[in-house]
Structures are given as C-alpha cells and as structure tokens.
Scaffold this active site. Structure first.
Site, PDB file in Angstrom:
ATOM      1  N   ARG A  63      53.744  46.140  40.088  1.00 34.88           N
ATOM      2  CA  ARG A  63      53.486  47.299  39.576  1.00 34.88           C
ATOM      3  C   ARG A  63      54.142  47.184  38.120  1.00 34.88           C
ATOM      4  O   ARG A  63      55.316  46.860  37.953  1.00 34.88           O
ATOM      5  CB  ARG A  63      54.359  48.341  40.341  1.00 34.88           C
ATOM      6  CG  ARG A  63      53.737  48.656  41.451  1.00 34.88           C
ATOM      7  CD  ARG A  63      54.382  50.299  41.955  1.00 34.88           C
ATOM      8  NE  ARG A  63      55.898  50.450  41.785  1.00 34.88           N
ATOM      9  CZ  ARG A  63      56.384  51.472  41.990  1.00 34.88           C
ATOM     10  NH1 ARG A  63      55.734  52.643  42.729  1.00 34.88           N
ATOM     11  NH2 ARG A  63      57.516  51.579  41.964  1.00 34.88           N
ATOM     12  N   THR A 117      54.107  52.004  33.446  1.00 36.17           N
ATOM     13  CA  THR A 117      52.660  52.807  33.974  1.00 36.17           C
ATOM     14  C   THR A 117      52.793  52.901  35.393  1.00 36.17           C
ATOM     15  O   THR A 117      51.898  53.890  35.912  1.00 36.17           O
ATOM     16  CB  THR A 117      51.264  51.981  33.419  1.00 36.17           C
ATOM     17  OG1 THR A 117      51.365  50.792  34.244  1.00 36.17           O
ATOM     18  CG2 THR A 117      51.467  51.814  31.994  1.00 36.17           C
ATOM     19  N   ASP A 162      64.242  48.429  46.561  1.00 33.92           N
ATOM     20  CA  ASP A 162      63.011  47.567  46.351  1.00 33.92           C
ATOM     21  C   ASP A 162      62.779  46.681  47.317  1.00 33.92           C
ATOM     22  O   ASP A 162      63.808  45.740  47.473  1.00 33.92           O
ATOM     23  CB  ASP A 162      63.378  47.123  44.866  1.00 33.92           C
ATOM     24  CG  ASP A 162      62.255  46.114  44.530  1.00 33.92           C
ATOM     25  OD1 ASP A 162      61.723  46.217  43.312  1.00 33.92           O
ATOM     26  OD2 ASP A 162      61.661  45.115  45.254  1.00 33.92           O
ATOM     27  N   ASP A 210      62.958  42.715  46.377  1.00 32.93           N
ATOM     28  CA  ASP A 210      64.269  42.363  45.923  1.00 32.93           C
ATOM     29  C   ASP A 210      65.141  42.204  47.084  1.00 32.93           C
ATOM     30  O   ASP A 210      66.053  41.324  47.230  1.00 32.93           O
ATOM     31  CB  ASP A 210      64.925  43.393  44.965  1.00 32.93           C
ATOM     32  CG  ASP A 210      64.316  43.284  43.703  1.00 32.93           C
ATOM     33  OD1 ASP A 210      63.578  42.188  43.426  1.00 32.93           O
ATOM     34  OD2 ASP A 210      64.637  43.984  42.719  1.00 32.93           O
TER      35      ASP A 210
END
Ligand code: PRP
Ligand code: URA
Length: 209
Positions: free
Chosen positions: A104, A108, A200, A203
């Site tokens: 991603r 944006t 995340d 991560d």
C-alpha cells in the site's frame, strides 16, 4: 452478492485475542496466525466438491467420499499473506501456492503490484486468496483483479481482521467472491489502519518496522 462469513468459533476468537494483543511477541504471533489459518481453512473449504469412490474396508466394500479432481490454489498477498499460508496448506497439502505481491502506498493507500506468479492451469483451480488484513479493501481487490485477468473464475478471500469499509468495497468490486473473516472490526482510522485491529500484520509477523 458475495456471502460474508464471520467466524465465531471459540478457538478462533481465543487465539485472535492473543494475536491482537500488543504484548504478543513475533514468535507467538506467527504461531497463532498459522493456527488460525489452519482452523479457518476447515470452514473455508466446506463446499469443496466430493466424488463417490468405491473402496474396501477390512470388513466390506463401500462407497466413500473423496475430494473431486477440482484443484485448489492458495494465493497469499505478499508479504503478510505468507503468515496464513502454511496453516491452510496443513489442511490442503496438495494445493498449489501462487503469489501476488502488493504494497500500500503510504500516502495514497492505493495498492501497487510488484510481483505475480500463479499456477499454469489457472482456469481449472479453486482459489483461496489469503491476507490477514482487509482494511480499505484495495489490496484484496487488486489481487483478485490480477487473478481474474489471468483467467481465474472461482475465488474466495480469507482474512483475520476486516474493517466494514473493506468488506463493502470488496463485495462491490467482486460480488462473486465469498469473504471469510475471523474478526469484523469497527472502522478504519485516518491512516487506513483497522480499529481496534492488530497493528501492522506484516511487521508483527516478520519483526520489521
Ligand atoms: C497490508 C495487509 C494487506 C493490506 C490491507 O499490507 O497485509 O495486504 O495492508 O490494506 P488495504 O485493504 O487497505 O489494501 P501492506 O501493504 O502493509 O504490505 P505488507 O504485507 O508487505 O506489510
Ligand atoms: N494493514 C495492516 O497491516 N494493518 C491494518 O490495520 C491495515 C492495513
């Protein structure tokens, strides 16, 4: 319209609570994601086709059921989708594994494809796309676009946690794709993160920042 299945199984909910917990370390996080992937695969494959086969038990001949020739392919969305793949493979060990790499764009939030490698016999396969997170839905929509462009027709999508915004976007873009979710959350925050979510996923799985 695509069906949305939210799993309320106690084992899945129990494990998901540890996956969400910020104090859960990388090793345990990875193990739990693998286990939940395995448990979810059991339900995601509920409608796989079966054929009658004649076998001999030690007692007599009988007609038993075996999975039909329709072959399965699992497609993790890189990177975080890798964390769920092994668990699904434990349930369907003969499945092929394709890969679609997307990230991603942090500004944006739009997905950018950087890799795609899929089985040759794409038209003959049942696809299960896996990614722990369905946030805006952009990555899942793009990965499924990529599969359909190459000829895939039967696709399911499986994730750990989804935001309502992502579910709606995926249903609108791909009304033929059933969605399987372990936890349906409240909303997205201003950074496109799922709330309450788990942070995340990539991560936490791989111990990077
Ligand atoms: C995460 C996650 C999904 C995507 C979901 O991946 O694993 O692929 O975000 O967000 P979306 O629904 O808004 O598209 P990320 O882009 O962080 O890449 P990574 O797997 O490499 O960490
Ligand atoms: N990707 C993640 O890894 N987590 C989120 O909450 C949203 C997107």
């Amino acid at each position: 319209m695509a069906k949305v299945h939210v799993f309320d199984h106690p084992l899945i909910q129990h494990k998901l609570s540890y996956i969400r917990d910020a104090s859960t370390g990388t090793k345990e996080f990875r193990e739990l994601v693998d286990e939940v992937g395995m448990l979810m695969a059991y339900e995601v494959t509920r409608d796989l086709e079966l054929d009658d086969v004649t076998i001999n038990t030690p007692v007599t001949e009988m007609t038993a059921k075996r999975l039909s020739g329709k072959k399965v392919a699992i497609v993790p969305i890189l990177r975080a989708g890798l964390g769920m793949t092994e668990g699904v493979l434990k349930m369907i060990p003969a499945a092929r594994v394709g890969h679609v790499g997307l990230y991603r764009d942090p500004e944006t939030l739009q997905p950018v494809e950087y890799f795609a490698k899929l089985p040759q016999d794409i038209k003959e396969r049942d696809f299960i796309v896996v990614d722990p997170m369905l946030a805006t839905g952009g990555s899942a929509i793009e990965a499924i676009n990529s599969l359909k462009k190459r000829g895939a027709t039967k696709i399911r999508f499986m994730c750990l946690i989804a935001a309502p915004e992502g579910v709606e976007a995926l249903q609108t873009a791909h009304p033929d794709v059933d969605i399987y979710i372990a936890g349906l959350d409240e909303k997205l925050n201003d950074h496109g993160y799922i709330v309450p979510g788990l942070g995340d996923a990539g991560d936490r799985l791989f111990g990077t920042k």
